[in-house]
Design a protein around this motif. Structure first.
Motif, PDB file in Angstrom:
ATOM      1  N   GLY A  10       1.956  -9.500  -0.604  1.00 33.06           N
ATOM      2  CA  GLY A  10       2.934 -10.524  -0.332  1.00 33.06           C
ATOM      3  C   GLY A  10       4.054 -10.508  -1.336  1.00 33.06           C
ATOM      4  O   GLY A  10       4.216  -9.543  -2.081  1.00 33.06           O
ATOM      5  N   LEU A  11       4.818 -11.590  -1.337  1.00 38.25           N
ATOM      6  CA  LEU A  11       5.955 -11.748  -2.239  1.00 38.25           C
ATOM      7  C   LEU A  11       5.566 -12.666  -3.388  1.00 38.25           C
ATOM      8  O   LEU A  11       5.011 -13.761  -3.159  1.00 38.25           O
ATOM      9  CB  LEU A  11       7.141 -12.337  -1.467  1.00 38.25           C
ATOM     10  CG  LEU A  11       8.375 -12.703  -2.274  1.00 38.25           C
ATOM     11  CD1 LEU A  11       8.994 -11.451  -2.898  1.00 38.25           C
ATOM     12  CD2 LEU A  11       9.385 -13.430  -1.394  1.00 38.25           C
ATOM     13  N   VAL A  12       5.855 -12.218  -4.603  1.00 40.19           N
ATOM     14  CA  VAL A  12       5.515 -13.013  -5.778  1.00 40.19           C
ATOM     15  C   VAL A  12       6.627 -12.836  -6.805  1.00 40.19           C
ATOM     16  O   VAL A  12       7.291 -11.792  -6.843  1.00 40.19           O
ATOM     17  CB  VAL A  12       4.148 -12.578  -6.351  1.00 40.19           C
ATOM     18  CG1 VAL A  12       4.182 -11.145  -6.844  1.00 40.19           C
ATOM     19  CG2 VAL A  12       3.677 -13.518  -7.448  1.00 40.19           C
ATOM     20  N   GLN A  13       6.829 -13.842  -7.623  1.00 35.22           N
ATOM     21  CA  GLN A  13       7.832 -13.741  -8.680  1.00 35.22           C
ATOM     22  C   GLN A  13       7.275 -12.938  -9.849  1.00 35.22           C
ATOM     23  O   GLN A  13       6.058 -12.888 -10.079  1.00 35.22           O
ATOM     24  CB  GLN A  13       8.242 -15.128  -9.150  1.00 35.22           C
ATOM     25  CG  GLN A  13       9.118 -15.888  -8.160  1.00 35.22           C
ATOM     26  CD  GLN A  13       9.671 -17.181  -8.743  1.00 35.22           C
ATOM     27  OE1 GLN A  13       9.092 -17.776  -9.641  1.00 35.22           O
ATOM     28  NE2 GLN A  13      10.828 -17.606  -8.239  1.00 35.22           N
ATOM     29  N   ALA A  14       8.167 -12.357 -10.604  1.00 35.45           N
ATOM     30  CA  ALA A  14       7.770 -11.628 -11.808  1.00 35.45           C
ATOM     31  C   ALA A  14       6.964 -12.550 -12.723  1.00 35.45           C
ATOM     32  O   ALA A  14       7.300 -13.731 -12.883  1.00 35.45           O
ATOM     33  CB  ALA A  14       8.995 -11.099 -12.539  1.00 35.45           C
ATOM     34  N   GLY A  15       5.902 -12.022 -13.273  1.00 40.58           N
ATOM     35  CA  GLY A  15       5.000 -12.794 -14.105  1.00 40.58           C
ATOM     36  C   GLY A  15       3.843 -13.414 -13.354  1.00 40.58           C
ATOM     37  O   GLY A  15       2.902 -13.915 -13.967  1.00 40.58           O
ATOM     38  N   GLY A  16       3.914 -13.375 -12.038  1.00 36.81           N
ATOM     39  CA  GLY A  16       2.884 -13.965 -11.212  1.00 36.81           C
ATOM     40  C   GLY A  16       1.704 -13.042 -10.997  1.00 36.81           C
ATOM     41  O   GLY A  16       1.629 -11.942 -11.564  1.00 36.81           O
ATOM     42  N   SER A  17       0.781 -13.501 -10.146  1.00 35.69           N
ATOM     43  CA  SER A  17      -0.460 -12.766  -9.884  1.00 35.69           C
ATOM     44  C   SER A  17      -0.721 -12.662  -8.393  1.00 35.69           C
ATOM     45  O   SER A  17      -0.295 -13.521  -7.614  1.00 35.69           O
ATOM     46  CB  SER A  17      -1.647 -13.472 -10.538  1.00 35.69           C
ATOM     47  OG  SER A  17      -1.517 -13.532 -11.936  1.00 35.69           O
ATOM     48  N   LEU A  18      -1.418 -11.615  -8.033  1.00 34.39           N
ATOM     49  CA  LEU A  18      -1.927 -11.422  -6.677  1.00 34.39           C
ATOM     50  C   LEU A  18      -3.284 -10.745  -6.780  1.00 34.39           C
ATOM     51  O   LEU A  18      -3.535  -9.991  -7.730  1.00 34.39           O
ATOM     52  CB  LEU A  18      -1.007 -10.533  -5.837  1.00 34.39           C
ATOM     53  CG  LEU A  18       0.266 -11.128  -5.229  1.00 34.39           C
ATOM     54  CD1 LEU A  18       1.063 -10.019  -4.537  1.00 34.39           C
ATOM     55  CD2 LEU A  18      -0.049 -12.242  -4.260  1.00 34.39           C
ATOM     56  N   GLY A 115      -6.766   3.395   3.557  1.00 28.37           N
ATOM     57  CA  GLY A 115      -6.380   2.249   4.358  1.00 28.37           C
ATOM     58  C   GLY A 115      -4.940   2.397   4.799  1.00 28.37           C
ATOM     59  O   GLY A 115      -4.262   3.379   4.443  1.00 28.37           O
ATOM     60  N   LYS A 116      -4.450   1.426   5.541  1.00 29.98           N
ATOM     61  CA  LYS A 116      -3.082   1.495   6.049  1.00 29.98           C
ATOM     62  C   LYS A 116      -2.070   0.907   5.094  1.00 29.98           C
ATOM     63  O   LYS A 116      -0.864   1.053   5.298  1.00 29.98           O
ATOM     64  CB  LYS A 116      -2.995   0.801   7.406  1.00 29.98           C
ATOM     65  CG  LYS A 116      -3.771   1.532   8.500  1.00 29.98           C
ATOM     66  CD  LYS A 116      -3.561   0.898   9.858  1.00 29.98           C
ATOM     67  CE  LYS A 116      -4.295   1.708  10.930  1.00 29.98           C
ATOM     68  NZ  LYS A 116      -4.091   1.111  12.285  1.00 29.98           N
ATOM     69  N   GLY A 117      -2.542   0.229   4.070  1.00 31.19           N
ATOM     70  CA  GLY A 117      -1.650  -0.278   3.040  1.00 31.19           C
ATOM     71  C   GLY A 117      -1.266  -1.730   3.217  1.00 31.19           C
ATOM     72  O   GLY A 117      -1.272  -2.272   4.322  1.00 31.19           O
ATOM     73  N   THR A 118      -0.914  -2.351   2.099  1.00 32.67           N
ATOM     74  CA  THR A 118      -0.419  -3.721   2.096  1.00 32.67           C
ATOM     75  C   THR A 118       0.765  -3.781   1.133  1.00 32.67           C
ATOM     76  O   THR A 118       0.714  -3.214   0.038  1.00 32.67           O
ATOM     77  CB  THR A 118      -1.524  -4.714   1.715  1.00 32.67           C
ATOM     78  OG1 THR A 118      -1.044  -6.056   1.839  1.00 32.67           O
ATOM     79  CG2 THR A 118      -2.040  -4.506   0.302  1.00 32.67           C
ATOM     80  N   LEU A 119       1.820  -4.457   1.543  1.00 38.94           N
ATOM     81  CA  LEU A 119       3.054  -4.476   0.769  1.00 38.94           C
ATOM     82  C   LEU A 119       3.010  -5.567  -0.294  1.00 38.94           C
ATOM     83  O   LEU A 119       2.706  -6.733   0.005  1.00 38.94           O
ATOM     84  CB  LEU A 119       4.251  -4.691   1.694  1.00 38.94           C
ATOM     85  CG  LEU A 119       5.618  -4.819   1.026  1.00 38.94           C
ATOM     86  CD1 LEU A 119       5.980  -3.528   0.292  1.00 38.94           C
ATOM     87  CD2 LEU A 119       6.677  -5.169   2.062  1.00 38.94           C
ATOM     88  N   VAL A 120       3.342  -5.171  -1.501  1.00 41.96           N
ATOM     89  CA  VAL A 120       3.497  -6.110  -2.619  1.00 41.96           C
ATOM     90  C   VAL A 120       4.953  -6.058  -3.062  1.00 41.96           C
ATOM     91  O   VAL A 120       5.466  -4.981  -3.379  1.00 41.96           O
ATOM     92  CB  VAL A 120       2.565  -5.747  -3.786  1.00 41.96           C
ATOM     93  CG1 VAL A 120       2.883  -6.597  -5.008  1.00 41.96           C
ATOM     94  CG2 VAL A 120       1.109  -5.908  -3.376  1.00 41.96           C
ATOM     95  N   THR A 121       5.591  -7.214  -3.067  1.00 44.68           N
ATOM     96  CA  THR A 121       6.981  -7.305  -3.497  1.00 44.68           C
ATOM     97  C   THR A 121       7.070  -8.290  -4.649  1.00 44.68           C
ATOM     98  O   THR A 121       6.646  -9.440  -4.521  1.00 44.68           O
ATOM     99  CB  THR A 121       7.888  -7.772  -2.353  1.00 44.68           C
ATOM    100  OG1 THR A 121       7.745  -6.885  -1.235  1.00 44.68           O
ATOM    101  CG2 THR A 121       9.342  -7.786  -2.790  1.00 44.68           C
ATOM    102  N   VAL A 122       7.612  -7.826  -5.767  1.00 46.03           N
ATOM    103  CA  VAL A 122       7.742  -8.662  -6.957  1.00 46.03           C
ATOM    104  C   VAL A 122       9.226  -8.893  -7.195  1.00 46.03           C
ATOM    105  O   VAL A 122       9.984  -7.952  -7.432  1.00 46.03           O
ATOM    106  CB  VAL A 122       7.098  -8.007  -8.183  1.00 46.03           C
ATOM    107  CG1 VAL A 122       7.164  -8.949  -9.376  1.00 46.03           C
ATOM    108  CG2 VAL A 122       5.655  -7.625  -7.889  1.00 46.03           C
ATOM    109  N   SER A 123       9.632 -10.136  -7.136  1.00 46.53           N
ATOM    110  CA  SER A 123      11.039 -10.475  -7.324  1.00 46.53           C
ATOM    111  C   SER A 123      11.310 -10.803  -8.789  1.00 46.53           C
ATOM    112  O   SER A 123      10.457 -11.338  -9.493  1.00 46.53           O
ATOM    113  CB  SER A 123      11.410 -11.655  -6.444  1.00 46.53           C
ATOM    114  OG  SER A 123      10.690 -12.804  -6.825  1.00 46.53           O
TER     115      SER A 123
END
Length: 124
Positions: A10-18, A115-123
């Protein structure tokens, strides 16, 4: 034949966690070393982290060491990637990987199943 399904991107801000999860089916999960790789457009697939079949040994790329943690639950046929202190350069599609007959998997050539992959976006 092993099927791998990633989730948690998913989308997360810089410094965040997933936390990414990868659920496996169709094979003996505990027989496979598991790994996470990532890829950005125009580049090859990059090793992120790997874990041995029992979970007793883990390996991480230098770029994520101290920030990302790989783990597995053989009872649940699932491997995880906890990502903390995320940076914009961590933005990528993250792929789960399984490899047989090896202690760990650190190169794409060693992977038997993807796997087919999952998108990680860090803003920023």
């Amino acid at each position: 034949q092993v099927q791998l399904v990633e989730s948690g991107g998913g989308l997360v801000q810089a410094g965040g966690s997933l936390r990414l999860s990868c659920a496996a089916s169709g094979g003996s999960f505990s027989s496979y070393a598991m790994g996470w790789f990532r890829q950005v457009p125009g580049k090859g697939r990059e090793f992120v982290a790997s874990i041995s079949r029992s979970g007793g040994s883990t390996y991480s790329a230098g770029s994520v060491k101290g920030r990302f943690t790989i783990s597995r639950d053989n009872a649940k046929n699932t491997v995880y990637l906890q990502m903390n202190s995320l940076k914009p350069e961590d933005t990528a599609v993250y792929y789960c990987a399984a490899a047989a007959q090896v202690a760990v998997v650190t190169t794409p050539n060693g992977v038997h199943y993807w796997g087919k992959g999952t998108l990680v976006t860090v803003s920023s």
